[in-house]
Write a protein that holds these residues in place. Structure first.
Motif, short mmCIF file in Angstrom:
data_model
loop_
_atom_site.label_atom_id
_atom_site.label_comp_id
_atom_site.label_asym_id
_atom_site.label_seq_id
_atom_site.Cartn_x
_atom_site.Cartn_y
_atom_site.Cartn_z
N ALA A 105 0.85 -1.19 0.00
CA ALA A 105 0.00 0.00 0.00
C ALA A 105 0.88 1.24 0.00
CB ALA A 105 -0.93 0.00 1.22
N GLN A 106 0.28 2.35 -0.34
CA GLN A 106 0.97 3.62 -0.20
C GLN A 106 -0.06 4.72 -0.04
OE1 GLN A 106 3.26 4.74 -3.71
NE2 GLN A 106 2.10 3.32 -4.97
N GLN A 107 0.40 5.83 0.51
CA GLN A 107 -0.43 7.02 0.63
C GLN A 107 0.28 8.15 -0.10
OE1 GLN A 107 -1.03 8.74 4.56
NE2 GLN A 107 -3.07 9.48 3.99
N PHE A 108 -0.43 8.79 -0.97
CA PHE A 108 0.15 9.80 -1.85
C PHE A 108 0.10 11.19 -1.22
CE2 PHE A 108 0.84 7.17 -5.55
CZ PHE A 108 0.03 6.08 -5.30
N PRO A 109 0.85 12.15 -1.81
CA PRO A 109 0.85 13.52 -1.25
C PRO A 109 -0.55 14.14 -1.13
CG PRO A 109 2.68 13.27 -2.76
CD PRO A 109 1.86 12.00 -2.86
N ASP A 110 -1.48 13.76 -2.01
CA ASP A 110 -2.83 14.31 -1.88
C ASP A 110 -3.65 13.53 -0.86
OD1 ASP A 110 -4.55 12.86 -4.79
OD2 ASP A 110 -3.39 11.96 -3.17
N LEU A 111 -3.03 12.60 -0.17
CA LEU A 111 -3.55 11.79 0.93
C LEU A 111 -4.43 10.61 0.50
CD1 LEU A 111 -4.31 14.62 3.50
CD2 LEU A 111 -2.28 13.16 3.33
N HIS A 112 -4.69 10.46 -0.79
CA HIS A 112 -5.41 9.26 -1.16
C HIS A 112 -4.47 8.06 -1.02
CE1 HIS A 112 -3.63 9.01 -5.28
NE2 HIS A 112 -4.10 7.77 -5.26
N SER A 113 -5.04 6.89 -0.91
CA SER A 113 -4.23 5.70 -0.69
C SER A 113 -4.62 4.62 -1.69
CB SER A 113 -4.44 5.18 0.73
OG SER A 113 -3.70 3.99 0.97
N GLU A 114 -3.67 3.77 -1.98
CA GLU A 114 -3.92 2.62 -2.85
C GLU A 114 -3.41 1.36 -2.19
OE1 GLU A 114 -3.71 5.01 -7.12
OE2 GLU A 114 -2.26 3.44 -6.68
N LEU A 115 -4.18 0.30 -2.34
CA LEU A 115 -3.79 -1.03 -1.85
C LEU A 115 -3.59 -1.91 -3.08
CD1 LEU A 115 -3.45 -2.98 0.61
CD2 LEU A 115 -5.89 -3.51 0.35
N ASN A 116 -2.39 -2.41 -3.23
CA ASN A 116 -2.05 -3.25 -4.37
C ASN A 116 -2.00 -4.71 -3.93
OD1 ASN A 116 -1.40 -1.05 -6.32
ND2 ASN A 116 0.13 -0.58 -4.75
N LEU A 117 -2.73 -5.54 -4.65
CA LEU A 117 -2.78 -6.97 -4.35
C LEU A 117 -2.26 -7.71 -5.57
CD1 LEU A 117 -6.47 -7.04 -2.98
CD2 LEU A 117 -4.39 -6.40 -1.75
N SER A 118 -1.23 -8.52 -5.40
CA SER A 118 -0.64 -9.20 -6.55
C SER A 118 -0.65 -10.72 -6.35
CB SER A 118 0.79 -8.71 -6.78
OG SER A 118 1.59 -9.00 -5.65
N SER A 119 -0.38 -11.41 -7.45
CA SER A 119 -0.39 -12.88 -7.44
C SER A 119 -1.61 -13.41 -6.71
CB SER A 119 0.90 -13.42 -6.78
OG SER A 119 2.04 -12.93 -7.43
N LEU A 120 -2.75 -12.92 -7.13
CA LEU A 120 -3.98 -13.19 -6.39
C LEU A 120 -4.32 -14.66 -6.33
CD1 LEU A 120 -6.08 -10.16 -7.62
CD2 LEU A 120 -5.43 -10.66 -5.25
N GLU A 121 -4.85 -15.04 -5.17
CA GLU A 121 -5.29 -16.42 -4.92
C GLU A 121 -6.78 -16.39 -4.60
OE1 GLU A 121 -2.88 -17.76 -1.70
OE2 GLU A 121 -0.99 -17.51 -2.81
N LEU A 122 -7.40 -17.57 -4.70
CA LEU A 122 -8.83 -17.65 -4.42
C LEU A 122 -9.15 -17.12 -3.03
CD1 LEU A 122 -9.69 -21.17 -5.90
CD2 LEU A 122 -10.07 -18.93 -6.95
#
Lengths: 114, 115
Positions: free
Chosen positions: A66-83
């Motif tokens: 995850a990260q939080q950007f200078p404008d304060l929005h955040s993103e959650l990155n999910l990779s190699s997804l499993e069931l």
């Protein structure tokens, strides 16, 4: 309406893929929290950011980031997804700092991995 | 964070007061009591929080015992829309220093309001 916006509302993807979930906190809130809710686990804390910096980590898998950007929005990155990653993912925000403010939650992103 | 104990389920008649109990016998002096609810698959909704004094807002009242080892959330006139899982959580205040201000959710109490 809590004022926390999460997009997309629904996401369907295949195993092995990567997705990004987005969160816009309430105006003025500096802290962002990510939670995962699956049927058998309840609400599990993943990670917290405050004003762009990581502040606390919970049961977050190494495949997730995850990260939080200078404008304060955040993103959650999910990779190699499993069931088993199929779940509701909630973002919450609070004023943070030295204000004893409650967390306010968005309505989540429902992730389905097929 | 201190652990809390809540009954798994409760019923309430529409229009009556709903009193939801919570035990938090190991609460520390700098920990607040928070109440949230979650209506089926929606995001948890903040209801109220307090430290040691009773609190009231437009949604509910929070009664904390003098020794702070338990509390009761009161919905004064329950409606069908109050049917939800209610979570009682204790957490340090953000002004107490440190950075771990997450909320730790337990299983909560499923409140069913019946017509």
């Amino acid at each position: 309406d809590s004022g926390v916006t999460q997009t997309p509302k629904h996401l369907i993807t295949a195993t092995g893929q990567r997705v990004t979930l987005r969160c816009s906190p309430r105006s003025g809130d500096l802290s962002v929290y990510w939670y995962q809710q699956s049927l058998d686990q309840g609400l599990q804390f993943l990670i917290q950011y405050y004003n762009g910096e990581e502040r606390a980590k919970g049961n977050i898998l190494e495949r997730f980031s995850a990260q939080q950007f200078p404008d304060l929005h955040s993103e959650l990155n999910l990779s190699s997804l499993e069931l088993g990653d199929s779940a509701l993912y909630f973002c919450a925000s609070s004023v943070g700092g030295r204000h004893n403010s409650p967390l306010h939650f968005g309505n989540g992103t429902r992730l389905t991995v097929t | 964070d201190a652990k809390t104990t809540q009954p798994p389920s409760m019923d309430c008649a529409e229009g009556r007061a709903a009193n939801l109990p919570c035990n938090h016998s190991t609460i520390s002096g700098n920990e607040y009591v928070y109440w949230y609810r979650q209506i089926h698959s929606q995001g948890p909704q903040y209801i109220i929080h307090g430290l040691k004094n009773n609190e009231t807002n437009e949604m509910a009242s929070l009664i904390i015992t003098e020794d702070r080892k338990s509390s009761t959330l009161i919905l004064p006139h329950a409606t069908l829309r109050d049917t939800a899982v209610y979570y009682c959580i204790v957490r340090v205040g953000e002004g107490s220093g440190g950075s771990n201000y997450k909320l730790t959710f337990g299983k909560g109490t499923l409140l069913t309001v019946n017509p």
